[in-house]
Design an enzyme around this catalytic site. Structure first.
Site, PDB file in Angstrom:
ATOM      1  N   THR A   1      30.060  -7.232 -32.066  1.00 47.66           N
ATOM      2  CA  THR A   1      30.578  -6.099 -31.285  1.00 47.66           C
ATOM      3  C   THR A   1      31.988  -6.358 -30.755  1.00 47.66           C
ATOM      4  O   THR A   1      32.525  -7.449 -30.879  1.00 47.66           O
ATOM      5  CB  THR A   1      29.632  -5.783 -30.112  1.00 47.66           C
ATOM      6  OG1 THR A   1      29.345  -6.994 -29.409  1.00 47.66           O
ATOM      7  CG2 THR A   1      28.332  -5.184 -30.605  1.00 47.66           C
ATOM      8  N   ASP A   2      32.565  -5.312 -30.125  1.00 52.42           N
ATOM      9  CA  ASP A   2      33.943  -5.374 -29.617  1.00 52.42           C
ATOM     10  C   ASP A   2      33.975  -5.609 -28.110  1.00 52.42           C
ATOM     11  O   ASP A   2      34.879  -5.145 -27.418  1.00 52.42           O
ATOM     12  CB  ASP A   2      34.677  -4.060 -29.929  1.00 52.42           C
ATOM     13  CG  ASP A   2      34.579  -3.688 -31.396  1.00 52.42           C
ATOM     14  OD1 ASP A   2      34.837  -4.557 -32.230  1.00 52.42           O
ATOM     15  OD2 ASP A   2      34.233  -2.538 -31.700  1.00 52.42           O
TER      16      ASP A   2
ATOM     17  N   SER B   1      35.992  -5.735 -22.632  1.00 51.82           N
ATOM     18  CA  SER B   1      36.174  -4.755 -23.699  1.00 51.82           C
ATOM     19  C   SER B   1      37.367  -5.199 -24.524  1.00 51.82           C
ATOM     20  O   SER B   1      38.472  -5.326 -23.990  1.00 51.82           O
ATOM     21  CB  SER B   1      36.434  -3.358 -23.127  1.00 51.82           C
ATOM     22  OG  SER B   1      36.837  -2.487 -24.160  1.00 51.82           O
ATOM     23  N   ARG B   2      37.148  -5.473 -25.819  1.00 55.58           N
ATOM     24  CA  ARG B   2      38.244  -5.988 -26.651  1.00 55.58           C
ATOM     25  C   ARG B   2      39.197  -4.885 -27.085  1.00 55.58           C
ATOM     26  O   ARG B   2      40.215  -5.161 -27.688  1.00 55.58           O
ATOM     27  CB  ARG B   2      37.669  -6.732 -27.861  1.00 55.58           C
ATOM     28  CG  ARG B   2      36.881  -7.957 -27.447  1.00 55.58           C
ATOM     29  CD  ARG B   2      36.514  -8.874 -28.590  1.00 55.58           C
ATOM     30  NE  ARG B   2      35.687  -9.968 -28.078  1.00 55.58           N
ATOM     31  CZ  ARG B   2      34.377 -10.030 -28.173  1.00 55.58           C
ATOM     32  NH1 ARG B   2      33.726  -9.064 -28.786  1.00 55.58           N
ATOM     33  NH2 ARG B   2      33.707 -11.045 -27.678  1.00 55.58           N
ATOM     34  N   VAL B   3      38.852  -3.636 -26.804  1.00 56.00           N
ATOM     35  CA  VAL B   3      39.787  -2.533 -27.072  1.00 56.00           C
ATOM     36  C   VAL B   3      40.697  -2.353 -25.859  1.00 56.00           C
ATOM     37  O   VAL B   3      41.876  -2.069 -25.974  1.00 56.00           O
ATOM     38  CB  VAL B   3      39.019  -1.234 -27.396  1.00 56.00           C
ATOM     39  CG1 VAL B   3      39.960  -0.052 -27.483  1.00 56.00           C
ATOM     40  CG2 VAL B   3      38.266  -1.396 -28.705  1.00 56.00           C
TER      41      VAL B   3
END
Length: 509
Positions: A339-340, A365-367
């Site tokens: 997951t991101d 959250s990698r976004v």
């Protein structure tokens, strides 16, 4: 009496021969060698494909999973109590697929997309393969649109974007499903279709989720896929793929979808049960070796498509249950790596009365801010900074009784900011409300309010914005930016409300 001439008979025979059409129907038929525990060993289906649907004599549907030299191993999509040794099995020539379409909205279906809500058949528009290839890199686009959950703690510090895969992880009874349901409720009038997949849940829990969604008019844009705890392991294994397939229908039509898998721990357990019965060798921690592939091929289907592909998106919120907060266990580490980012819910924080019980320290959250509106970016940065400083000071202050005034002020504000992040279940906040609440917290509007009255301050502010300051709400919803004009409108709102709140509390005292 009329007589029939020989040439008339020969003409009829010639005509029949001319019109004779050879139509052969070739069927691949096998025989059940052994059956038990939802697994059948079948002899004779030599030309069958992996993942192909098969029909047993009693009407039970199966899927061929193990293709071996002498026989095949198939799983049955039902109890299969009438399947016996020697029963006939027919291959269908079709890879596992389900009907899809907008008619499924508002309905509850099982893992084969069959309605189980007693509201009659669903008229499907087309069929899609249960397991289809994820979009390639060229077909994708960077995640840039916000998928607002309506929860201040998430939207400000762990933002989720349309097309992202964000894991919700934590022990049982820490509010994982509550976050997922609140996110669905917040998609009302946002043109996002939602699919909630319940794997291995109690039927009463699924009914409760349905009741919450129905009460808040959220079933109009939601599909529930249920494979409850009493369903065969096969259906629990397939349910998430069914949810992804129903979502993909909307994504490839250029629309936005949200799919929630609640939860993948139970899918892994069901797959483990199937695999051991099929005599597949176990791997690490006694799970089948391909259990990573089980989840990766599911979650990789979530994407933000490029404009040539229609610009649709599918956001995935998988849920994973931990034991005693152990995120380093096999299934949690698998899904974290796919997951991101993850939202980690802590039992200690939950028990201390903070809901949602999000551990900001190890949630990520990698976004990141790419999935936030400009207005949220401006206020969230200050909130993160002040909460981080508060966490450090709080730990330090435990060892010291004599604190200077500046430190005491920072601690007091930090406690109030933490109160702002508390949010009741099934009450998501709109973007204008979240921005106003965070701005009030980080700019000193609540510094003089006692901790016990913070909640009533927020409730009153929401009503004040909706009833009195509609201009600010409309402006921010339109621009999504906290420019000079909107900031001045917000300041005026907060000044007027804070004055009104102070007068009300003074009168009550």
């Amino acid at each position: 009496m009329a007589t029939i001439q020989p040439d008339e008979i020969s003409n009829i025979i010639r005509k029949k021969i001319r019109n004779y059409n050879k139509r052969f129907k070739i069927e691949t038929i096998g025989t059940v060698l052994k059956v038990g525990d939802g697994i059948a060993r079948i002899y004779g289906l030599d030309k069958i494909m992996a993942g192909e649907l098969i029909n047993f004599a009693d009407g039970t549907i199966g899927i061929a999973l193990n293709l071996e030299p002498r026989n095949i191993g198939a799983v049955m999509m039902g109890q299969g109590t009438n399947v016996k040794e020697g029963s006939i099995v027919r291959a269908t020539g079709r890879i596992a697929q389900i009907p899809v379409g907008s008619a499924f909205l508002g309905r509850i279906v099982d893992a084969l997309a069959r309605p189980i809500d007693g509201q009659g058949e669903i008229q499907s528009e087309k069929n899609r393969l249960l397991e289809s290839a994820a979009p390639g890199i060229i077909a994708r686009k960077s995640v840039f649109e916000s998928l607002e959950t309506g929860l201040i703690a998430i939207d400000s510090m762990i933002p989720i974007g349309r097309g992202q895969r964000e894991l919700i992880i934590g022990d049982r009874q820490t509010g994982k499903t509550a976050i997922a349901v609140d996110t669905i409720l917040n998609q009302k009038e946002k043109s996002v279709y939602c699919v909630y997949v319940a794997v291995g849940q109690k039927a009463s829990s699924v009914a409760q989720v349905f009741s919450t969604l129905k009460k808040n008019d959220a079933m109009d844009y939601t599909i529930i896929v249920a494979a409850t705890a009493d369903a065969p392991a096969t259906l629990q294994y397939l349910a998430p793929y069914t949810g992804a397939t129903l979502s993909e229908y909307f994504m490839y039509k250029g629309q936005h979808t949200l799919v929630i898998y609640d939860d993948l721990s139970k899918q892994a357990q069901a797959y483990r049960e199937m695999s051991l019965l099929l005599r597949r060798p176990p791997g690490r921690e006694a799970f089948p070796g391909d259990v990573f592939y089980l989840h990766s091929r599911l979650l990789e289907r979530a994407a933000k498509l490029n404009d040539q592909m229609g610009g649709g998106s599918m956001t995935a919120l998988p849920i994973v249950e931990t034991q005693e907060g152990d995120v380093s266990a096999y299934i949690p580490t698998n899904v974290i790596s796919i997951t991101d980012g993850q939202i980690f819910l802590s039992a200690d924080i939950f028990n201390s009365g903070i809901r949602p019980a999000i551990n900001i320290g190890i949630s990520v959250s990698r976004v990141g801010s790419a999935a936030q509106s400009k207005a949220m970016k401006k206020v969230a940065g200050q909130l993160k900074l002040e909460l981080a400083q508060f966490a450090e000071l709080e730990a330090f202050s435990q060892f010291s009784s004599d604190l200077d005034q500046t430190t005491q002020n920072q601690l007091a504000r930090g406690k109030r900011l933490r109160e702002l992040l508390k949010q009741p279940q099934a009450s998501p906040l709109s973007l204008p409300e979240q921005v106003a609440i965070i701005y009030a917290g980080t700019n000193g509007y609540i510094d003089d309010i006692s901790l016990e009255k913070i909640h009533s301050y927020i409730v009153g502010l929401k009503q004040f914005l909706t009833n009195t300051k509609i201009e600010y709400v409309k402006t921010l919803e339109k621009t999504k930016n906290l420019d000079e004009i909107t900031t001045n409108l917000l300041k005026q709102c907060l000044d007027d409300y804070s004055k009104q709140f102070a007068e009300k509390n003074f009168t009550e005292v």
